[in-house]
Design a protein around this motif. Structure first.
Motif, PDB file in Angstrom:
ATOM      1  N   GLY A  69     -37.259 -10.292 126.890  1.00 34.10           N
ATOM      2  CA  GLY A  69     -38.555  -8.834 126.295  1.00 34.10           C
ATOM      3  C   GLY A  69     -38.324  -8.114 127.197  1.00 34.10           C
ATOM      4  O   GLY A  69     -38.940  -6.648 127.305  1.00 34.10           O
ATOM      5  N   SER A  70     -36.509  -7.087 127.239  1.00 35.49           N
ATOM      6  CA  SER A  70     -36.248  -6.390 128.056  1.00 35.49           C
ATOM      7  C   SER A  70     -36.205  -5.351 126.593  1.00 35.49           C
ATOM      8  O   SER A  70     -35.800  -5.281 125.778  1.00 35.49           O
ATOM      9  N   THR A  71     -36.379  -4.198 127.507  1.00 36.60           N
ATOM     10  CA  THR A  71     -36.309  -2.619 126.345  1.00 36.60           C
ATOM     11  C   THR A  71     -35.135  -1.758 126.781  1.00 36.60           C
ATOM     12  O   THR A  71     -35.334  -0.826 126.349  1.00 36.60           O
ATOM     13  N   SER A  72     -34.415  -1.795 127.850  1.00 37.61           N
ATOM     14  CA  SER A  72     -33.742  -0.848 128.402  1.00 37.61           C
ATOM     15  C   SER A  72     -32.812  -1.115 128.991  1.00 37.61           C
ATOM     16  O   SER A  72     -32.990  -3.137 129.952  1.00 37.61           O
ATOM     17  N   SER A 113     -34.716   0.224 120.506  1.00 35.54           N
ATOM     18  CA  SER A 113     -36.004   0.226 119.591  1.00 35.54           C
ATOM     19  C   SER A 113     -36.864  -1.005 119.957  1.00 35.54           C
ATOM     20  O   SER A 113     -38.161  -0.737 119.674  1.00 35.54           O
ATOM     21  N   THR A 114     -36.339  -2.524 119.869  1.00 38.93           N
ATOM     22  CA  THR A 114     -37.091  -3.756 120.359  1.00 38.93           C
ATOM     23  C   THR A 114     -36.879  -4.282 121.172  1.00 38.93           C
ATOM     24  O   THR A 114     -35.953  -4.289 121.720  1.00 38.93           O
ATOM     25  N   PRO A 115     -37.597  -5.197 121.817  1.00 31.12           N
ATOM     26  CA  PRO A 115     -37.845  -5.819 123.361  1.00 31.12           C
ATOM     27  C   PRO A 115     -36.572  -7.399 122.582  1.00 31.12           C
ATOM     28  O   PRO A 115     -36.730  -7.442 121.166  1.00 31.12           O
ATOM     29  N   THR A 116     -35.380  -7.243 123.744  1.00 32.05           N
ATOM     30  CA  THR A 116     -34.585  -8.822 123.413  1.00 32.05           C
ATOM     31  C   THR A 116     -35.836  -9.921 123.049  1.00 32.05           C
ATOM     32  O   THR A 116     -36.571  -9.622 123.782  1.00 32.05           O
ATOM     33  N   GLN A 117     -34.587 -10.596 123.017  1.00 25.01           N
ATOM     34  CA  GLN A 117     -35.662 -12.134 122.368  1.00 25.01           C
ATOM     35  C   GLN A 117     -35.402 -13.095 123.183  1.00 25.01           C
ATOM     36  O   GLN A 117     -35.996 -13.660 123.600  1.00 25.01           O
ATOM     37  N   PRO A 219     -46.038 -11.901 123.605  1.00 28.38           N
ATOM     38  CA  PRO A 219     -45.807 -11.145 124.323  1.00 28.38           C
ATOM     39  C   PRO A 219     -45.022  -9.932 124.553  1.00 28.38           C
ATOM     40  O   PRO A 219     -45.105  -8.627 125.287  1.00 28.38           O
ATOM     41  N   SER A 220     -44.117 -10.338 124.624  1.00 22.28           N
ATOM     42  CA  SER A 220     -43.425  -9.629 124.623  1.00 22.28           C
ATOM     43  C   SER A 220     -42.696  -8.555 123.885  1.00 22.28           C
ATOM     44  O   SER A 220     -41.780  -8.005 123.482  1.00 22.28           O
ATOM     45  N   SER A 221     -43.180  -8.293 122.264  1.00 21.03           N
ATOM     46  CA  SER A 221     -42.619  -8.042 121.218  1.00 21.03           C
ATOM     47  C   SER A 221     -43.891  -6.320 120.791  1.00 21.03           C
ATOM     48  O   SER A 221     -43.314  -5.463 120.275  1.00 21.03           O
ATOM     49  N   VAL A 222     -44.385  -6.449 122.315  1.00 23.46           N
ATOM     50  CA  VAL A 222     -45.859  -4.980 121.651  1.00 23.46           C
ATOM     51  C   VAL A 222     -45.170  -3.846 122.441  1.00 23.46           C
ATOM     52  O   VAL A 222     -43.621  -3.642 122.765  1.00 23.46           O
ATOM     53  N   GLY A 223     -45.135  -2.923 120.917  1.00 20.35           N
ATOM     54  CA  GLY A 223     -43.620  -1.609 120.892  1.00 20.35           C
ATOM     55  C   GLY A 223     -43.317  -1.933 119.828  1.00 20.35           C
ATOM     56  O   GLY A 223     -42.794  -0.758 119.402  1.00 20.35           O
ATOM     57  N   GLU A 224     -42.552  -3.480 119.177  1.00 20.62           N
ATOM     58  CA  GLU A 224     -42.372  -3.421 118.452  1.00 20.62           C
ATOM     59  C   GLU A 224     -42.618  -3.093 116.948  1.00 20.62           C
ATOM     60  O   GLU A 224     -43.547  -2.830 117.135  1.00 20.62           O
ATOM     61  N   PRO A 225     -42.155  -2.592 115.738  1.00 18.86           N
ATOM     62  CA  PRO A 225     -43.565  -2.207 114.947  1.00 18.86           C
ATOM     63  C   PRO A 225     -44.269  -3.487 114.447  1.00 18.86           C
ATOM     64  O   PRO A 225     -43.251  -4.623 113.676  1.00 18.86           O
ATOM     65  N   GLU A 280     -58.480 -13.633 113.681  1.00 17.21           N
ATOM     66  CA  GLU A 280     -58.531 -14.318 115.303  1.00 17.21           C
ATOM     67  C   GLU A 280     -57.809 -13.123 116.088  1.00 17.21           C
ATOM     68  O   GLU A 280     -56.813 -13.031 116.247  1.00 17.21           O
ATOM     69  N   ASN A 281     -58.666 -12.905 117.195  1.00 19.53           N
ATOM     70  CA  ASN A 281     -58.663 -11.459 118.284  1.00 19.53           C
ATOM     71  C   ASN A 281     -57.660 -12.321 119.669  1.00 19.53           C
ATOM     72  O   ASN A 281     -58.197 -13.068 120.359  1.00 19.53           O
ATOM     73  N   PHE A 282     -56.302 -11.980 119.887  1.00 19.47           N
ATOM     74  CA  PHE A 282     -55.829 -12.462 120.784  1.00 19.47           C
ATOM     75  C   PHE A 282     -55.735 -11.052 121.861  1.00 19.47           C
ATOM     76  O   PHE A 282     -54.794 -10.283 121.723  1.00 19.47           O
ATOM     77  N   ILE A 283     -55.906 -10.881 123.162  1.00 21.06           N
ATOM     78  CA  ILE A 283     -55.164 -10.273 124.364  1.00 21.06           C
ATOM     79  C   ILE A 283     -53.802 -10.915 124.382  1.00 21.06           C
ATOM     80  O   ILE A 283     -53.680 -11.608 125.406  1.00 21.06           O
ATOM     81  N   ILE A 284     -52.774 -10.129 124.536  1.00 18.77           N
ATOM     82  CA  ILE A 284     -51.645 -10.106 125.106  1.00 18.77           C
ATOM     83  C   ILE A 284     -50.558  -8.988 125.847  1.00 18.77           C
ATOM     84  O   ILE A 284     -51.357  -8.032 125.733  1.00 18.77           O
TER      85      ILE A 284
END
Length: 284
Positions: A69-72, A113-117, A219-225, A280-284
């Motif tokens: 989930g790292s972005t930098s 650009s996207t978090p690490t998997q 949860p680690s994908s927030v910010g990905e297109p 279905e709505n989820f908060i992550i």
């Protein structure tokens, strides 16, 4: 014909396109369908990023751990114009690797650009590339998404609720916890299954020490297109961790801030009926 997304592992790539077709489609001879749907070029898949991006401008070792989930990452005094990085390391159970596009580099910090998997330990291999080959070459690396061809069954609806109430049993209501008749309130049948689906979606992978592989990468994908097929792949992977779930189709995801709205058709081993999740709505 539509495509279900599957994120390639190092093992998938090493075994080759025919073995992957046998695993995903049940028939090794259907490898040409994978090639056609994904518009792949020979050798179709590779663990060598140089075959996709050309020679690396630098090959380094990480000087500290890089969490999933790292972005930098801190990367001082490297060539400018880095467009792609490729990470690879021996994980807990197998080799892990992935390529990530670079959003910016200021000479000190590389922003992705996207978090690490995956998580990568100190000393993991890091290759830097200054050009992304977007021409006629279409070869996939570990961490890339391949689409699995499936026949569309059209619109599906939910039925047979009486059968499913007995099948899925009951459990303590956890979303939110509440009381009834002097004890914890419970959920039954489909509500039990939906609660389990909510739990696996909202639990981050590696957040449970005794079950590190259980949960999702959402949860680690927030910010990905939001139009990335990785969102759909992560959702499907998470739901298939539930032993009662046999297949997930017709998935769609909308993201607003930290709220994810999910639609999907979920099949279970216990019934021929499809369970339709709609917004279905989820908060992550």
């Amino acid at each position: 014909m539509i495509g279900k997304p599957h994120i390639l592992s190092v093992n998938d790539v090493q075994r080759g396109i025919q073995a992957l077709a046998a695993f995903l489609l049940g028939d090794a001879s259907k490898w040409t369908e994978l090639v056609s749907v994904n518009q792949l070029s020979p050798p179709y898949m590779t663990t060598n990023p140089g075959a996709v991006y050309g020679p690396p401008v630098a090959t380094l070792a990480l000087n500290s751990e890089l969490p999933a989930g790292s972005t930098s990452l801190s990367l001082p005094n490297q060539p400018q114009g880095i467009n792609v990085i490729y990470l690879s390391a021996a994980g807990n159970a197998q080799l892990v690797a992935e390529s990530v596009n670079v959003e910016s580099y200021n000479g000190q910090t590389l922003t992705l650009s996207t978090p690490t998997q995956n998580a990568y330990p100190s000393g993991a291999r890091l290759q830097l590339f200054d050009a992304y080959n977007e021409g006629s070459i279409r070869v996939l690396l570990p961490g890339d998404t391949i689409l699995i061809p499936v026949e569309s069954n059209g619109s599906l609806t939910f039925g047979g609720s009486g059968q499913l109430i007995d099948t899925f049993g009951s459990d303590m209501a956890a979303y939110p916890p509440s009381f009834a008749n002097g004890d914890f309130a419970t959920v039954q049948g489909l509500d039990t299954l939906q609660q389990r689906m909510r739990a696996v979606i909202q639990t981050s992978v590696r957040s449970l020490p005794l079950y590190p592989t259980w949960g999702s990468r959402l949860p680690s994908s927030v910010g990905e297109p939001t139009n990335s097929v990785r969102w759909v792949a992560y959702l499907r992977q998470a739901l298939l961790l539930l032993p009662e779930v046999s297949d997930v189709q017709n998935t769609s995801i909308a993201v607003t801030g930290s709220q994810v709205s999910v639609s999907a058709t979920v099949y279970t081993h216990a019934s021929n009926d499809a369970i339709q999740l709609y917004n279905e709505n989820f908060i992550i």
